[in-house]
Design an enzyme around this catalytic site. Structure first.
Site, PDB file in Angstrom:
ATOM      1  N   GLY B 144       0.813  -1.218   0.000  1.00 19.19           N
ATOM      2  CA  GLY B 144       0.000   0.000   0.000  1.00 19.19           C
ATOM      3  C   GLY B 144       0.840   1.258   0.000  1.00 19.19           C
ATOM      4  N   LYS B 199       5.021  -1.564  -9.060  1.00 15.63           N
ATOM      5  CA  LYS B 199       4.827  -0.109  -9.058  1.00 15.63           C
ATOM      6  C   LYS B 199       6.172   0.609  -9.196  1.00 15.63           C
ATOM      7  CE  LYS B 199       6.202   0.945  -4.637  1.00 15.63           C
ATOM      8  NZ  LYS B 199       6.199  -0.219  -3.845  1.00 15.63           N
TER       9      LYS B 199
END
Lengths: 349, 349
Positions: B144, B199
């Protein structure tokens, strides 16, 4: 070579002259009764006052009174009008439209249908057409991450066109695509339209996170990212409730457009003012005074009404944005409690 | 009150002392043989040299040689080591671990399993444990959008913990959650891990778009947004190929973390240098010379290997990033042709 008429000389209407001209068409840019100053600047050879870039003089400029000439023998109409004015302009244009003429639209937002329910714009535009044209002028919705100033100077742009009959979107795309302005197509009109209208709503919340960062001198990137993820989830849920598909919401029209709208633009700037401590009503009044419409505000009210009308659950961020607009709480607490996991946890502020 | 041992005094390991202390635990922060300078700064009461914020002195600092003391009678171990060092540190820690002790991990990346196939880290860590501990020390992956400097100063943060048995993630969350550091849980370890590792890869491409903007003096926001949407699609596809779920990729661990990673950080900065015209090899060497590991580079190589190994199609942006790393083309053209719709269209540059 086709004749393409763009109705509305605001940022996006004017910007679209670039791909339309580069694709080899005759291009007419018609200004509304509010666009007189813009046309005067362009006629004087100066940059577009809103997007600060020059518009190719090969586009023929037409005044509000010249709607007939703008649409006469035109092959395609592009509606690039703000959501408040678009029905009015379409009604005025109707006498000059012909059956079979595609109507493309950049306008995004919601309205009320004849029964008073919240509706996306394409259905409202369709209902505005007289019976002889209804279902005969294919409506093509345009979405995706397109800052007008970049479209106008032909920086690379990915856009999405949607039509209930996807072949109509493909036709429109084949007319307007250029090496820099590239167009994907879909049949998911509701998914594109809902995503495009809602990104303005959620960009307000992204702006609030940036404003909180400005206020404290350090970024609140973690909160902004949590807002972003929650916004994508809520846009998906609302788009689906309107008959749209999740893949539109997590594609160019949703995630992509939300990303770019969270970087700059009026909705984000409005949110930033709130994050920096200004009351929403004060910030909105100040922006409207200088002619800056914040489209996300009206769209947030419509979205909240829609959520109640259809009994949609789990739209906590939308509820927080509505509370912000009502001045009913302080921004960091409202947004944090709406997007941070762990319900029932003590308020983080 | 539990005893929580954080292995690794880098940015994230040090930052996690804040929620761990605020949740009321005894906290030990152990530095590796590379963290001596960091511990010296913290012992002198100065800010953490990497994240530039103070670390609460209530955390007990332990040197590389004190691994035994760090883990003795500890209830939870948090592995906060770079992907290159994590297996080594876990091997050294094994003698001091006990059956039933949860191992949380912030490390993200890929490696090769015993058969030479590309694998996510949890499986490799599991294989590192001796038979007596295997399947007995629950592994909890942490993901996250968490910038370490914000976690350290308790700005609001949404994070996601994943464990094959979700109850273990819930247990870990109940130990570490605070009003500012809030934790969602999932059983989708592969989805979280793949999203978190990837990411970093796609943030390089987002950085390139920013670098192109810097170079020309005007933002390339439209291209950046198109890259973002394509990145989300490719992360989803790779996560699914590794057994993960799409909802993780389009939630906090994927979309949320990509958003924050595209705003700042080394991977984005590396991409910016490429966008501004530096060769990838030169930019990487310059960053490594000042001790800045760009984790997305190794992860991009692993992801590309994985794509070939599993015959994954449609990963055009990943292929463009690999070409950028190889210096095989100019950035604007490579990225534009990878993410703009309309295959077969003439190159936009």
């Amino acid at each position: 070579m086709a004749v393409i008429t763009i109705l509305g000389a605001g940022a996006m209407g004017s910007a679209l002259t670039t791909p339309a001209l580069r694709a080899g068409h005759e291009v007419r840019l018609w200004g509304t009764w509010l666009d007189g100053d813009i046309l005067a600047e362009l006629r004087a050879g100066r940059p577009h006052p809103r997007i600060k870039v020059p518009i190719d003089p090969a586009a023929r400029l037409l005044d509000a009174a010249e709607l007939d000439a703008a649409l006469s023998d035109s092959d395609v109409a592009i509606l690039a009008i703000s959501s408040e004015g678009v029905i009015d302009v379409l009604e005025r244009a109707v006498p000059f439209l012909r059956s079979g003429m595609p109507i493309l639209m950049t306008t995004k937002g919601f309205g009320h249908d004849a029964t008073g329910r919240v509706s996306l714009l394409p259905a409202l535009l369709e209902a505005t057409l007289p019976p002889a044209l209804r279902k005969r002028c294919p409506l093509v919705a345009m979405g995706g991450p397109c800052k007008a100033n970049e479209v106008a100077v032909a920086r690379p742009t990915a856009t999405l066109y949607a039509s209930a009959d996807e072949a109509e979107a493909v036709n429109a795309a084949s007319l307007l695509a250029t090496p820099a302005y590239r167009i994907a197509t879909t049949a998911d009109v509701a998914g594109l339209e809902a995503s495009a209208a809602l990104k303005n709503v959620y960009a307000i919340a992204l702006g609030v996170a940036d404003g909180l960062g400005e206020l404290g001198g350090e970024p609140w990137h973690n909160l902004k990212a949590a807002i972003f993820a929650q916004a994508v989830a809520e846009i998906t849920r609302i788009a689906q409730a309107l008959g749209g598909r999740a893949d539109s919401a997590i594609g160019l029209a949703g995630v992509g457009d939300l990303e770019v709208t969270g970087l700059s633009g009026r909705n984000k700037l409005f949110g930033m003012r709130i994050g920096q401590g200004e009351a929403a009503s004060t910030a909105l009044a100040a922006m409207e005074e200088v002619g800056q419409t914040v489209e996300g505000v009206a769209a947030a009210r419509f979205a909240a009404e829609l959520a109640r009308e259809r009994d949609l659950a789990g739209l906590d961020l939308l509820a927080a944005i509505e509370a912000l607009l009502d001045g009913a709480g302080e921004p960091a607490g409202l947004l944090g409690d709406a997007v941070l996991p762990g319900r029932g946890a003590p308020a983080w502020t």
